[in-house]
Design a protein around this motif. Sequence first.
Motif, PDB file in Angstrom:
ATOM      1  N   TYR A 271       0.832  -1.205   0.000  1.00 51.65           N
ATOM      2  CA  TYR A 271       0.000   0.000   0.000  1.00 51.65           C
ATOM      3  C   TYR A 271       0.872   1.262   0.000  1.00 51.65           C
ATOM      4  O   TYR A 271       0.757   2.114  -0.877  1.00 51.65           O
ATOM      5  CB  TYR A 271      -0.918   0.001   1.219  1.00 51.65           C
ATOM      6  N   ALA A 272       1.744   1.367   0.990  1.00 52.44           N
ATOM      7  CA  ALA A 272       2.465   2.628   1.199  1.00 52.44           C
ATOM      8  C   ALA A 272       3.522   2.886   0.124  1.00 52.44           C
ATOM      9  O   ALA A 272       3.662   4.022  -0.336  1.00 52.44           O
ATOM     10  CB  ALA A 272       3.123   2.619   2.584  1.00 52.44           C
ATOM     11  N   ARG A 273       4.252   1.861  -0.284  1.00 49.06           N
ATOM     12  CA  ARG A 273       5.308   2.120  -1.274  1.00 49.06           C
ATOM     13  C   ARG A 273       4.726   2.325  -2.674  1.00 49.06           C
ATOM     14  O   ARG A 273       5.190   3.168  -3.442  1.00 49.06           O
ATOM     15  CB  ARG A 273       6.348   0.993  -1.269  1.00 49.06           C
ATOM     16  N   ASN A 274       3.709   1.558  -3.009  1.00 50.93           N
ATOM     17  CA  ASN A 274       3.034   1.814  -4.292  1.00 50.93           C
ATOM     18  C   ASN A 274       2.453   3.220  -4.316  1.00 50.93           C
ATOM     19  O   ASN A 274       2.447   3.884  -5.361  1.00 50.93           O
ATOM     20  CB  ASN A 274       1.931   0.778  -4.532  1.00 50.93           C
ATOM     21  N   ALA A 275       1.968   3.706  -3.164  1.00 45.86           N
ATOM     22  CA  ALA A 275       1.409   5.063  -3.092  1.00 45.86           C
ATOM     23  C   ALA A 275       2.488   6.115  -3.345  1.00 45.86           C
ATOM     24  O   ALA A 275       2.239   7.123  -4.016  1.00 45.86           O
ATOM     25  CB  ALA A 275       0.760   5.293  -1.734  1.00 45.86           C
ATOM     26  N   ILE A 276       3.698   5.885  -2.831  1.00 44.13           N
ATOM     27  CA  ILE A 276       4.806   6.830  -3.072  1.00 44.13           C
ATOM     28  C   ILE A 276       5.096   6.929  -4.567  1.00 44.13           C
ATOM     29  O   ILE A 276       5.202   8.023  -5.127  1.00 44.13           O
ATOM     30  CB  ILE A 276       6.077   6.388  -2.306  1.00 44.13           C
ATOM     31  N   PHE A 277       5.216   5.767  -5.227  1.00 44.31           N
ATOM     32  CA  PHE A 277       5.622   5.789  -6.635  1.00 44.31           C
ATOM     33  C   PHE A 277       4.498   6.169  -7.595  1.00 44.31           C
ATOM     34  O   PHE A 277       4.758   6.751  -8.650  1.00 44.31           O
ATOM     35  CB  PHE A 277       6.247   4.443  -7.019  1.00 44.31           C
ATOM     36  N   SER A 278       3.258   5.882  -7.217  1.00 42.56           N
ATOM     37  CA  SER A 278       2.143   6.228  -8.112  1.00 42.56           C
ATOM     38  C   SER A 278       1.618   7.633  -7.858  1.00 42.56           C
ATOM     39  O   SER A 278       1.011   8.241  -8.739  1.00 42.56           O
ATOM     40  CB  SER A 278       1.000   5.223  -7.927  1.00 42.56           C
ATOM     41  N   GLY A 301       3.193 -11.113  -6.672  1.00 42.11           N
ATOM     42  CA  GLY A 301       3.912 -10.054  -5.948  1.00 42.11           C
ATOM     43  C   GLY A 301       3.158  -8.742  -6.025  1.00 42.11           C
ATOM     44  O   GLY A 301       2.670  -8.358  -7.099  1.00 42.11           O
ATOM     45  N   LYS A 302       3.069  -8.056  -4.909  1.00 45.81           N
ATOM     46  CA  LYS A 302       2.231  -6.849  -4.825  1.00 45.81           C
ATOM     47  C   LYS A 302       2.999  -5.559  -5.144  1.00 45.81           C
ATOM     48  O   LYS A 302       2.414  -4.501  -5.207  1.00 45.81           O
ATOM     49  CB  LYS A 302       1.614  -6.723  -3.427  1.00 45.81           C
ATOM     50  N   ASN A 303       4.336  -5.648  -5.267  1.00 46.57           N
ATOM     51  CA  ASN A 303       5.126  -4.446  -5.574  1.00 46.57           C
ATOM     52  C   ASN A 303       5.981  -4.642  -6.823  1.00 46.57           C
ATOM     53  O   ASN A 303       7.136  -4.239  -6.880  1.00 46.57           O
ATOM     54  CB  ASN A 303       6.023  -4.066  -4.379  1.00 46.57           C
ATOM     55  N   MET A 304       5.372  -5.259  -7.813  1.00 51.78           N
ATOM     56  CA  MET A 304       6.113  -5.583  -9.045  1.00 51.78           C
ATOM     57  C   MET A 304       6.096  -4.446 -10.062  1.00 51.78           C
ATOM     58  O   MET A 304       6.793  -4.498 -11.066  1.00 51.78           O
ATOM     59  CB  MET A 304       5.512  -6.839  -9.702  1.00 51.78           C
ATOM     60  N   HIS A 305       5.297  -3.396  -9.813  1.00 50.69           N
ATOM     61  CA  HIS A 305       5.081  -2.385 -10.861  1.00 50.69           C
ATOM     62  C   HIS A 305       5.418  -0.965 -10.410  1.00 50.69           C
ATOM     63  O   HIS A 305       4.875  -0.002 -10.939  1.00 50.69           O
ATOM     64  CB  HIS A 305       3.627  -2.454 -11.346  1.00 50.69           C
ATOM     65  N   GLU A 306       6.317  -0.830  -9.446  1.00 52.28           N
ATOM     66  CA  GLU A 306       6.671   0.502  -8.955  1.00 52.28           C
ATOM     67  C   GLU A 306       7.262   1.377 -10.054  1.00 52.28           C
ATOM     68  O   GLU A 306       6.969   2.583 -10.130  1.00 52.28           O
ATOM     69  CB  GLU A 306       7.660   0.373  -7.786  1.00 52.28           C
ATOM     70  N   GLU A 307       8.073   0.782 -10.900  1.00 54.93           N
ATOM     71  CA  GLU A 307       8.672   1.549 -12.000  1.00 54.93           C
ATOM     72  C   GLU A 307       7.596   2.078 -12.945  1.00 54.93           C
ATOM     73  O   GLU A 307       7.633   3.232 -13.379  1.00 54.93           O
ATOM     74  CB  GLU A 307       9.670   0.664 -12.754  1.00 54.93           C
TER      75      GLU A 307
END
Length: 515
Positions: A271-278, A301-307
């Motif tokens: 939740y939190a890291r995806n929110a930073i990058f999106s 995996g839930k954090n595969m698309h940060e880029e």
Amino acid sequence: MNEIKVLWVDDEIDLLKPHILFLENKNYKVTTAQSGSEALEEIKKDAFDIVFLDENMPGLTGLETLAEIKEQQANLPVVMITKSEEEYIMEEAIGSKIADYLIKPVNPNQILLSLKKNLDHSRLVSQKTTSNYQQEFRKIAMDMSMINSAEGWAELYQKLVYWELELENIEDNSMMEILESQKTEANSQFFKFIEKNYASWFQGNEEAPTMSHTLFKDKVLSSIDKKPTLLVVIDNLRYDQWKAFEPMLSSSYKKVNEELFYSILPTATQYARNAIFSGLMPSEMEKLYPNLWLNDTDEGGKNMHEEDFLKAQLKRLGKEVNWSYHKISSLRQGKKLSENFKSHKNEELTVIVYNFVDMLSHAKTEMEVIKELASNDKSYRSLTQSWFKNSPLLEIIQQASQLGFRLIITTDHGTINVKNPSKVIGDKNTSLNLRYKTGRSLSYEEKDVLAFKNPKDALLPTINMSSSFIFARGDLFFAYPNNYNHYVSYYRNTYQHGGVSMEEMIIPFSILDPK
């Protein structure tokens, strides 16, 4: 006080009889020697706490005796006493790690001061620190009852961490126990504040702090405009851990600005890291990017698309920059990036997500040896320090300084040492995290949780029509009634995240410029 043993070495020791009597009247036990050779014999026979050593003696000189003493007992404090103020003698003595340096003639109070400085230092520091915290304790307690802003809570948490780091090395454990109880009380009040205000932060509340989803736009973007920037997101890094290893950067970077911001709920990576990058809240990610967002119950995996999320955010903000993204989850990946880092020297933004601290907190749950090594917050900080000091990340940061990169260090959320269980019941599709749950028909202790029966109130995804979110308060963790005792003993005193506490929600954002 235990008897302190002093060895005083001087070829004219008889002239120092008044000084020796003075010290003996202060309960110091003084042994005398008239030459370097005699001193070395005494050191073999007895365990001294400190040595006063004349520099100018026939036979073995003071410097030669000093070298011999250090060879035998490297940690024995030696105070050099000399008539000479010649620079080379001072340099020689200081280079040989003397504890202090006195110029003849010395008076008894100088000697006493040197003893206190060298032998009572830790005790005196402890007393001073304890006294200062006792004065501050009452002020913190009063402040706590009156805080009604996100900024106010961040400032109070900073104070508590400051005192935690100050008190961790003193001999009086009772002070640390008082601080721990004050932190517990602060988390109880903080929970009430979050319960009352969190939902309003997404409804145009002007007092809303910078949060995960606004961090990039509010804080990072303006930095990129000034100079090439290395953005390091260390997963699961608490503010106290950051303060513990921050001094290691002082040789290559100087601090420009340090702030605390708020992780969104759940204080969990997906939740939190995806929110930073999106730059979006979870319900917005789910709606706008259904192909990139995965819910708790989805496979994969839930954090595969940060880029991809960052690429979309930069485009949305109209920011065209030369940038790259790197996720480091192993020593091999870290070393590889360190070896090739110079190839990024022309980028305006280089982003590194470093996963070690999160791996450490999970290892504490699963491995007995890590449970031993990180049994409390002090040892957990120490492990983080040790990792950072020896990590490829420090090498990368040092290279970035040489290449003129501005450095931003931040995190996605913190973590808390959980102590007490709270019973929860849910169906087989309920999420697994110990600090938050989402699912249908959740049954729980209402006083123990912040509940959003309508997830949209916290801009969270609604997995199905009747699903809700609950977040554990303070140092609680959720436990199912089935196999309850085993579950509780396994997870008590482990580091978890996802819930509502200062440690998880109030997290560091620091900007540093190369020296």
